[in-house]
Design an enzyme around this catalytic site. Structure first.
Site, PDB file in Angstrom:
ATOM      1  N   THR A 179       3.968  -5.386   0.519  1.00  0.00           N
ATOM      2  CA  THR A 179       3.199  -4.182   0.907  1.00  0.00           C
ATOM      3  C   THR A 179       2.106  -4.580   1.892  1.00  0.00           C
ATOM      4  O   THR A 179       1.480  -5.637   1.744  1.00  0.00           O
ATOM      5  CB  THR A 179       2.634  -3.450  -0.331  1.00  0.00           C
ATOM      6  OG1 THR A 179       1.845  -2.330   0.101  1.00  0.00           O
ATOM      7  CG2 THR A 179       1.812  -4.343  -1.233  1.00  0.00           C
TER       8      THR A 179
ATOM      9  N   HIS B 112       4.773   6.642  -6.080  1.00  0.00           N
ATOM     10  CA  HIS B 112       4.968   7.571  -4.955  1.00  0.00           C
ATOM     11  C   HIS B 112       6.230   8.412  -5.114  1.00  0.00           C
ATOM     12  O   HIS B 112       6.740   8.945  -4.132  1.00  0.00           O
ATOM     13  CB  HIS B 112       4.992   6.810  -3.621  1.00  0.00           C
ATOM     14  CG  HIS B 112       3.651   6.252  -3.228  1.00  0.00           C
ATOM     15  ND1 HIS B 112       3.488   5.266  -2.270  1.00  0.00           N
ATOM     16  CD2 HIS B 112       2.394   6.545  -3.666  1.00  0.00           C
ATOM     17  CE1 HIS B 112       2.192   4.983  -2.151  1.00  0.00           C
ATOM     18  NE2 HIS B 112       1.518   5.738  -2.988  1.00  0.00           N
TER      19      HIS B 112
ATOM     20  N   VAL C  47      10.316   4.639  -3.090  1.00  0.00           N
ATOM     21  CA  VAL C  47      11.025   5.787  -3.669  1.00  0.00           C
ATOM     22  C   VAL C  47      12.508   5.475  -3.864  1.00  0.00           C
ATOM     23  O   VAL C  47      13.262   6.309  -4.346  1.00  0.00           O
ATOM     24  CB  VAL C  47      10.827   7.058  -2.796  1.00  0.00           C
ATOM     25  CG1 VAL C  47       9.353   7.445  -2.749  1.00  0.00           C
ATOM     26  CG2 VAL C  47      11.377   6.881  -1.391  1.00  0.00           C
TER      27      VAL C  47
HETATM   28  C1  BJW Z   1       8.313  -8.084   3.939  1.00  0.00           C
HETATM   29  C2  BJW Z   1       9.619  -8.172   4.358  1.00  0.00           C
HETATM   30  C3  BJW Z   1      10.449  -9.050   3.661  1.00  0.00           C
HETATM   31  C4  BJW Z   1       8.653  -6.748   5.624  1.00  0.00           C
HETATM   32  N1  BJW Z   1       9.960  -9.763   2.655  1.00  0.00           N
HETATM   33  N2  BJW Z   1       7.845  -8.810   2.939  1.00  0.00           N
HETATM   34  C5  BJW Z   1      -9.439   6.641   4.507  1.00  0.00           C
HETATM   35  C6  BJW Z   1      -9.752   5.538   3.744  1.00  0.00           C
HETATM   36  C7  BJW Z   1      -9.112   5.281   2.537  1.00  0.00           C
HETATM   37  C8  BJW Z   1      -8.126   6.128   2.071  1.00  0.00           C
HETATM   38  C9  BJW Z   1      -7.799   7.233   2.827  1.00  0.00           C
HETATM   39  C10 BJW Z   1      -8.459   7.491   4.031  1.00  0.00           C
HETATM   40  N3  BJW Z   1      -7.927   8.622   4.556  1.00  0.00           N
HETATM   41  C11 BJW Z   1      -6.976   9.083   3.720  1.00  0.00           C
HETATM   42  C12 BJW Z   1      -6.886   8.246   2.652  1.00  0.00           C
HETATM   43  C13 BJW Z   1      -5.953   8.337   1.508  1.00  0.00           C
HETATM   44  C14 BJW Z   1      -4.516   8.069   1.893  1.00  0.00           C
HETATM   45  C15 BJW Z   1      -4.451   6.739   2.637  1.00  0.00           C
HETATM   46  O1  BJW Z   1      -4.406   5.688   2.035  1.00  0.00           O
HETATM   47  N4  BJW Z   1      -4.405   6.765   3.956  1.00  0.00           N
HETATM   48  C16 BJW Z   1      -4.389   5.527   4.725  1.00  0.00           C
HETATM   49  C17 BJW Z   1      -3.297   5.597   5.779  1.00  0.00           C
HETATM   50  C18 BJW Z   1      -5.766   5.307   5.283  1.00  0.00           C
HETATM   51  N5  BJW Z   1      -3.778   8.009   0.673  1.00  0.00           N
HETATM   52  C19 BJW Z   1      -3.260   9.090   0.102  1.00  0.00           C
HETATM   53  O2  BJW Z   1      -3.348  10.191   0.617  1.00  0.00           O
HETATM   54  C20 BJW Z   1      -2.628   8.918  -1.247  1.00  0.00           C
HETATM   55  N6  BJW Z   1      -3.219   9.830  -2.163  1.00  0.00           N
HETATM   56  C21 BJW Z   1      -4.515   9.771  -2.488  1.00  0.00           C
HETATM   57  O3  BJW Z   1      -5.280   8.959  -1.997  1.00  0.00           O
HETATM   58  O4  BJW Z   1      -4.892  10.703  -3.427  1.00  0.00           O
HETATM   59  C22 BJW Z   1      -6.277  10.827  -3.736  1.00  0.00           C
HETATM   60  C23 BJW Z   1      -6.809   9.816  -4.707  1.00  0.00           C
HETATM   61  C24 BJW Z   1      -8.165   9.730  -4.872  1.00  0.00           C
HETATM   62  C25 BJW Z   1      -8.693   8.808  -5.744  1.00  0.00           C
HETATM   63  C26 BJW Z   1      -7.882   7.977  -6.470  1.00  0.00           C
HETATM   64  C27 BJW Z   1      -6.541   8.081  -6.320  1.00  0.00           C
HETATM   65  C28 BJW Z   1      -6.012   8.985  -5.435  1.00  0.00           C
HETATM   66  C29 BJW Z   1      -1.139   9.207  -1.196  1.00  0.00           C
HETATM   67  C30 BJW Z   1      -0.402   8.195  -0.372  1.00  0.00           C
HETATM   68  C31 BJW Z   1       1.052   8.597  -0.261  1.00  0.00           C
HETATM   69  C32 BJW Z   1       1.861   7.606   0.566  1.00  0.00           C
HETATM   70  N7  BJW Z   1       3.167   8.126   0.772  1.00  0.00           N
HETATM   71  C33 BJW Z   1       4.156   7.300   1.452  1.00  0.00           C
HETATM   72  C34 BJW Z   1       5.466   8.111   1.598  1.00  0.00           C
HETATM   73  C35 BJW Z   1       6.179   8.186   0.236  1.00  0.00           C
HETATM   74  C36 BJW Z   1       7.479   8.922   0.334  1.00  0.00           C
HETATM   75  C37 BJW Z   1       8.450   8.297   1.327  1.00  0.00           C
HETATM   76  O5  BJW Z   1       8.928   7.159   1.128  1.00  0.00           O
HETATM   77  O6  BJW Z   1       8.712   8.945   2.332  1.00  0.00           O
HETATM   78  O7  BJW Z   1       4.389   6.106   0.710  1.00  0.00           O
HETATM   79  S1  BJW Z   1       3.594   6.685   3.050  1.00  0.00           S
HETATM   80  C38 BJW Z   1       4.343   5.096   2.887  1.00  0.00           C
HETATM   81  O8  BJW Z   1       3.318   4.075   2.808  1.00  0.00           O
HETATM   82  C39 BJW Z   1       5.046   5.101   1.523  1.00  0.00           C
HETATM   83  C40 BJW Z   1       4.748   3.732   1.038  1.00  0.00           C
HETATM   84  O9  BJW Z   1       4.919   3.678  -0.377  1.00  0.00           O
HETATM   85  C41 BJW Z   1       3.351   3.494   1.490  1.00  0.00           C
HETATM   86  C42 BJW Z   1       2.954   2.039   1.551  1.00  0.00           C
HETATM   87  O10 BJW Z   1       3.727   1.341   2.473  1.00  0.00           O
HETATM   88  P1  BJW Z   1       4.172  -0.170   2.186  1.00  0.00           P
HETATM   89  O11 BJW Z   1       5.083  -0.178   1.028  1.00  0.00           O
HETATM   90  O12 BJW Z   1       2.992  -1.032   2.112  1.00  0.00           O
HETATM   91  O13 BJW Z   1       5.060  -0.469   3.475  1.00  0.00           O
HETATM   92  P2  BJW Z   1       4.586  -1.063   4.895  1.00  0.00           P
HETATM   93  O14 BJW Z   1       5.668  -0.802   5.851  1.00  0.00           O
HETATM   94  O15 BJW Z   1       3.239  -0.582   5.258  1.00  0.00           O
HETATM   95  O16 BJW Z   1       4.452  -2.632   4.638  1.00  0.00           O
HETATM   96  C43 BJW Z   1       5.589  -3.444   4.400  1.00  0.00           C
HETATM   97  C44 BJW Z   1       5.113  -4.883   4.221  1.00  0.00           C
HETATM   98  O17 BJW Z   1       6.242  -5.681   3.865  1.00  0.00           O
HETATM   99  C45 BJW Z   1       4.527  -5.501   5.507  1.00  0.00           C
HETATM  100  O18 BJW Z   1       3.333  -6.200   5.190  1.00  0.00           O
HETATM  101  C46 BJW Z   1       5.602  -6.496   5.965  1.00  0.00           C
HETATM  102  O19 BJW Z   1       5.069  -7.656   6.577  1.00  0.00           O
HETATM  103  C47 BJW Z   1       6.268  -6.853   4.676  1.00  0.00           C
HETATM  104  N8  BJW Z   1       7.677  -7.210   4.804  1.00  0.00           N
HETATM  105  N9  BJW Z   1       9.783  -7.353   5.477  1.00  0.00           N
HETATM  106  C48 BJW Z   1       8.643  -9.647   2.354  1.00  0.00           C
HETATM  107  N10 BJW Z   1      11.754  -9.213   4.035  1.00  0.00           N
END
Ligand code: BJW
Length: 257
Positions: free
Chosen positions: A195, A127, A111
């Site tokens: 990610t 997001h 974001v």
């Molecule tokens: C480096 C580094 C460096 C560090 N160099 N690398 C059960 C099964 C499957 C799905 C679900 C389930 N139960 C619920 C769900 C759905 C749910 C979900 O996925 N939940 C899981 C937790 C299981 N998803 C949702 O609800 C989404 N909506 C949805 O599914 O709608 C229905 C739908 C149906 C059908 C089709 C489509 C949709 C919505 C998800 C919303 C996520 N929101 C957030 C907050 C956003 C606002 C904010 O910023 O506050 O988004 S949560 C947070 O996680 C944020 C991020 O964008 C998102 C992903 O995180 P990201 O970017 O991967 O960060 P990290 O910290 O996890 O990883 C960082 C990585 O970088 C690591 O690997 C490090 O090693 C690496 N790293 N330093 C290179 N220097």
């Protein structure tokens, strides 16, 4: 006179895409970590300090809007500090968009606005963004910079209490999914950067590409993500090093150093 030595590129791609290749890049919090922004799931990340159920769901906002506003006001303010700036990875992706002959599209889960600030223009914020607010009542979306509270009035419907960050919380539908699916299915190279592969639907993009498309798939991350085995190629290390090196290696040879 001795020749200046040129350090070898630390990243050797296993496949060099053709010049017309359509490239789709998924980015996550890891690409902004070296810009001074916290990731979510690393040991010192955001979810180690606050429960996502308390701040990143529609239910949390309905239950305790003041707490949710305080969390986002703090993060929005952090984004505005002068020390938070695009790093070499953001710059390299902007360079790729400028210099690559084919299409380059970034789908970011972040974001923050660091891709735009680095110069990327073909970008989907799936997001949402910190720089906008939305009214829960009438759906009006407005550019937003400062703090928000339950007293904030919507400029469209004049109601207070419904203004919220224009971000996607758990249980909400990510933005632009139709455009994203179209791009994923049509791309020739899919690169996932910084990610963890925990959050769907983004975590499922590599599977979608493999099932419905033909693209070569590359993971660039600090360490193997949850979906690491789904990728055909991987490079591990800090994004500020690996991403510029990867970009330099796939751009024409004259730039490879
Ligand atoms: C480096 C580094 C460096 C560090 N160099 N690398 C059960 C099964 C499957 C799905 C679900 C389930 N139960 C619920 C769900 C759905 C749910 C979900 O996925 N939940 C899981 C937790 C299981 N998803 C949702 O609800 C989404 N909506 C949805 O599914 O709608 C229905 C739908 C149906 C059908 C089709 C489509 C949709 C919505 C998800 C919303 C996520 N929101 C957030 C907050 C956003 C606002 C904010 O910023 O506050 O988004 S949560 C947070 O996680 C944020 C991020 O964008 C998102 C992903 O995180 P990201 O970017 O991967 O960060 P990290 O910290 O996890 O990883 C960082 C990585 O970088 C690591 O690997 C490090 O090693 C690496 N790293 N330093 C290179 N220097």
């Amino acid at each position: 006179m001795p020749q200046a030595s040129v350090a070898p590129n630390p990243v050797q791609p296993q496949a060099i895409p053709s010049a017309s290749a359509r490239i789709v890049i998924l980015t996550g919090a890891g690409i902004s970590q070296e810009s001074g922004l916290e990731t979510f799931r690393d040991p010192d990340g955001i979810w180690a300090k606050v429960r996502l159920e308390d701040v990143a769901t529609p239910e949390a906002f309905a239950r305790d809007p003041d707490r949710v506003h305080a969390f986002y006001n703090m993060r929005r303010a952090r984004h505005r500090t002068s020390t938070v700036a695009p790093n070499a990875a953001h710059a390299a992706l902007a360079r790729l968009e400028r210099e690559w002959p084919g299409d380059v599209l970034i789908i970011t889960q972040n974001v923050d606005s660091l891709h735009e600030r680095a110069g990327s223009t073909k970008l989907i914020h799936m997001h949402g963004v910190h720089s906008k607010a939305r009214c829960n009542g009438c759906g009006h979306i407005v550019a937003w910079e400062g703090d928000m509270s339950t007293a904030t009035v919507c400029e469209s419907c004049s109601q207070a209490g419904g203004m919220r960050p224009h971000v996607v919380w758990f249980g909400e539908m990510p933005l632009d999914l139709d455009r994203i699916q179209e791009a994923l299915v049509a791309c020739d190279l899919f690169i996932s950067i910084g990610t963890s592969g925990n959050v769907y639907p983004a975590a499922g993009f590599v599977g979608l590409v493999r099932k419905l498309g033909v693209a070569h798939t590359v993971e660039i991350n600090l360490e193997p993500s949850r979906g690491a085995t789904m990728f055909a190629e991987a490079h591990y290390g800090p994004a500020s090093v690996t991403v510029p090196a990867y970009v330099a290696a796939i751009l024409p040879a004259r730039d490879n150093g």
